[in-house]
Design a protein around this motif. Structure first.
Motif, PDB file in Angstrom:
ATOM      1  N   ILE A 169      17.260  -9.968   8.711  1.00  0.00           N
ATOM      2  CA  ILE A 169      17.975  -9.443   9.870  1.00  0.00           C
ATOM      3  C   ILE A 169      17.912 -10.496  10.975  1.00  0.00           C
ATOM      4  O   ILE A 169      16.854 -11.052  11.252  1.00  0.00           O
ATOM      5  CB  ILE A 169      17.345  -8.120  10.354  1.00  0.00           C
ATOM      6  N   GLY A 170      19.044 -10.754  11.619  1.00  0.00           N
ATOM      7  CA  GLY A 170      19.077 -11.801  12.624  1.00  0.00           C
ATOM      8  C   GLY A 170      19.146 -13.158  11.951  1.00  0.00           C
ATOM      9  O   GLY A 170      19.649 -13.298  10.838  1.00  0.00           O
ATOM     10  N   HIS A 171      18.621 -14.189  12.609  1.00  0.00           N
ATOM     11  CA  HIS A 171      18.676 -15.525  12.023  1.00  0.00           C
ATOM     12  C   HIS A 171      17.610 -15.677  10.939  1.00  0.00           C
ATOM     13  O   HIS A 171      16.570 -15.034  10.965  1.00  0.00           O
ATOM     14  CB  HIS A 171      18.497 -16.600  13.093  1.00  0.00           C
ATOM     15  N   ALA A 172      17.892 -16.545   9.995  1.00  0.00           N
ATOM     16  CA  ALA A 172      16.915 -16.836   8.946  1.00  0.00           C
ATOM     17  C   ALA A 172      15.800 -17.689   9.540  1.00  0.00           C
ATOM     18  O   ALA A 172      16.070 -18.685  10.215  1.00  0.00           O
ATOM     19  CB  ALA A 172      17.592 -17.573   7.797  1.00  0.00           C
ATOM     20  N   PRO A 173      14.537 -17.322   9.307  1.00  0.00           N
ATOM     21  CA  PRO A 173      13.429 -18.086   9.890  1.00  0.00           C
ATOM     22  C   PRO A 173      13.093 -19.316   9.049  1.00  0.00           C
ATOM     23  O   PRO A 173      13.190 -19.291   7.827  1.00  0.00           O
ATOM     24  CB  PRO A 173      12.273 -17.083   9.864  1.00  0.00           C
ATOM     25  N   GLN A 180       0.812  -1.215   0.000  1.00  0.00           N
ATOM     26  CA  GLN A 180       0.000   0.000   0.000  1.00  0.00           C
ATOM     27  C   GLN A 180       0.851   1.273   0.000  1.00  0.00           C
ATOM     28  O   GLN A 180       0.328   2.375  -0.067  1.00  0.00           O
ATOM     29  CB  GLN A 180      -0.921   0.009   1.231  1.00  0.00           C
ATOM     30  N   GLY A 181       2.168   1.099   0.087  1.00  0.00           N
ATOM     31  CA  GLY A 181       3.060   2.248   0.099  1.00  0.00           C
ATOM     32  C   GLY A 181       3.137   2.955   1.433  1.00  0.00           C
ATOM     33  O   GLY A 181       3.600   4.097   1.521  1.00  0.00           O
ATOM     34  N   LYS A 182       2.723   2.275   2.517  1.00  0.00           N
ATOM     35  CA  LYS A 182       2.717   2.893   3.839  1.00  0.00           C
ATOM     36  C   LYS A 182       3.990   2.616   4.629  1.00  0.00           C
ATOM     37  O   LYS A 182       4.224   3.243   5.663  1.00  0.00           O
ATOM     38  CB  LYS A 182       1.487   2.421   4.636  1.00  0.00           C
ATOM     39  N   THR A 183       4.775   1.653   4.174  1.00  0.00           N
ATOM     40  CA  THR A 183       6.072   1.392   4.790  1.00  0.00           C
ATOM     41  C   THR A 183       7.097   1.140   3.694  1.00  0.00           C
ATOM     42  O   THR A 183       6.750   0.778   2.572  1.00  0.00           O
ATOM     43  CB  THR A 183       6.034   0.152   5.714  1.00  0.00           C
ATOM     44  N   ALA A 184       8.366   1.348   4.043  1.00  0.00           N
ATOM     45  CA  ALA A 184       9.428   1.218   3.052  1.00  0.00           C
ATOM     46  C   ALA A 184      10.235  -0.059   3.222  1.00  0.00           C
ATOM     47  O   ALA A 184      11.231  -0.267   2.533  1.00  0.00           O
ATOM     48  CB  ALA A 184      10.368   2.424   3.137  1.00  0.00           C
ATOM     49  N   TRP A 185       9.803  -0.929   4.131  1.00  0.00           N
ATOM     50  CA  TRP A 185      10.540  -2.175   4.396  1.00  0.00           C
ATOM     51  C   TRP A 185       9.556  -3.232   4.867  1.00  0.00           C
ATOM     52  O   TRP A 185       8.581  -2.918   5.552  1.00  0.00           O
ATOM     53  CB  TRP A 185      11.604  -1.924   5.458  1.00  0.00           C
ATOM     54  N   THR A 186       9.793  -4.457   4.496  1.00  0.00           N
ATOM     55  CA  THR A 186       8.922  -5.539   4.951  1.00  0.00           C
ATOM     56  C   THR A 186       9.686  -6.846   5.005  1.00  0.00           C
ATOM     57  O   THR A 186      10.674  -7.031   4.296  1.00  0.00           O
ATOM     58  CB  THR A 186       7.701  -5.700   4.024  1.00  0.00           C
ATOM     59  N   THR A 187       9.229  -7.736   5.862  1.00  0.00           N
ATOM     60  CA  THR A 187       9.716  -9.116   5.811  1.00  0.00           C
ATOM     61  C   THR A 187       8.736  -9.877   4.933  1.00  0.00           C
ATOM     62  O   THR A 187       7.534  -9.651   4.992  1.00  0.00           O
ATOM     63  CB  THR A 187       9.742  -9.755   7.209  1.00  0.00           C
ATOM     64  N   ALA A 188       9.229 -10.747   4.101  1.00  0.00           N
ATOM     65  CA  ALA A 188       8.352 -11.491   3.196  1.00  0.00           C
ATOM     66  C   ALA A 188       9.054 -12.746   2.723  1.00  0.00           C
ATOM     67  O   ALA A 188      10.269 -12.904   2.884  1.00  0.00           O
ATOM     68  CB  ALA A 188       7.970 -10.614   2.000  1.00  0.00           C
TER      69      ALA A 188
END
Length: 241
Positions: A112-116, A79-87
């Motif tokens: 960021i951190g360990h890979a899930p 939606q363009g409301k944040t500039a970063w996401t986990t996906a």
């Protein structure tokens, strides 16, 4: 970074779109479960949530991030409301369909951190009338050849075999979206060190309750320690139910 971006853009650009949960805490080195008991209400966990609270106060998080009902931080990104996401590695195909203008301006980076690690499996009832056939079906579905063929269709996922993950080109070569190919290769490279996003004992209801309590703490309605204590207590009381 989120606080710096918010300050530089007068709050217009926000980086964080979710409150910290078990995956966030685990990535920061917080122990989630120990000796069969949830212990994520530790001083180290408080420090993590406090950082999110500070970020929210600095205008680095949209109000929707506190809403436990929204569809995830990727929705706010589209939606363009944040500039970063986990996906997941399949996210670029979602962008191509739902937000194509974002695709060329999106970059994939390691987690960021360990890979899930998100685990999927095939279960067979103990009361099955054909357990031998069920076992053969499970072996058919999970053998390396069929896993690879499946992933050529379900792009962005990963094989359930060691052999397949050691040869990512066998399932990434058919990916046509460059960003998705990059994301898949990055994720494949991290699988060897990946750890579960949350313990198998941690249920959806537990996660929902944790999310609600932490959201209240990030907003400043209740102390962070109280939020984590309530969430850990709820999780422990509902273990095995």
């Amino acid at each position: 970074m989120a606080k710096k971006v918010a300050a530089a853009t007068n709050g217009e650009v926000k980086m964080i779109a979710d409150v910290p949960r078990t995956g966030t805490l685990s990535a920061a080195g917080v122990t989630i479960i120990e000796n069969g008991k949830f212990v994520f209400n530790s001083p180290d966990a408080v420090k993590v949530v406090e950082r999110y609270k500070d970020a929210y106060a600095a205008g680095a998080m949209p109000p929707e991030a506190l809403n436990a009902d929204y569809l995830g931080n990727s929705a706010l990104y589209k939606q363009g409301k944040t500039a970063w996401t986990t996906a997941s590695a399949g996210f670029p195909s979602e962008l191509e369909k739902e937000a194509p203008t974002l695709l060329e301006n999106t970059v994939s980076t390691p987690r960021i951190g360990h890979a899930p690690l998100f685990i999927q499996g095939i279960s067979v009832s103990a009361k099955s009338k054909a357990p031998d056939l069920a076992m053969k079906f499970a072996q058919y579905v999970t053998n390396n050849t069929n896993q690879i063929e499946f992933l050529k269709i379900a792009q962005g996922f990963f094989p359930g075999t060691k052999e397949g993950n050691e040869n990512p080109d066998s399932f990434t070569s058919v990916i046509e979206i460059p960003l998705q190919k990059t994301a898949t290769e990055q994720a494949a490279a991290a699988i060897g060190d990946a750890t579960p996003e949350y313990p198998i004992q941690f249920t959806y209801d537990m996660d929902k309750y944790l999310q609600q309590q932490v959201a209240l703490a990030v907003k400043g309605d209740i102390p962070v320690q109280e939020a984590l204590d309530k969430a850990a207590d709820y999780a422990n009381k509902n273990l095995g139910k």
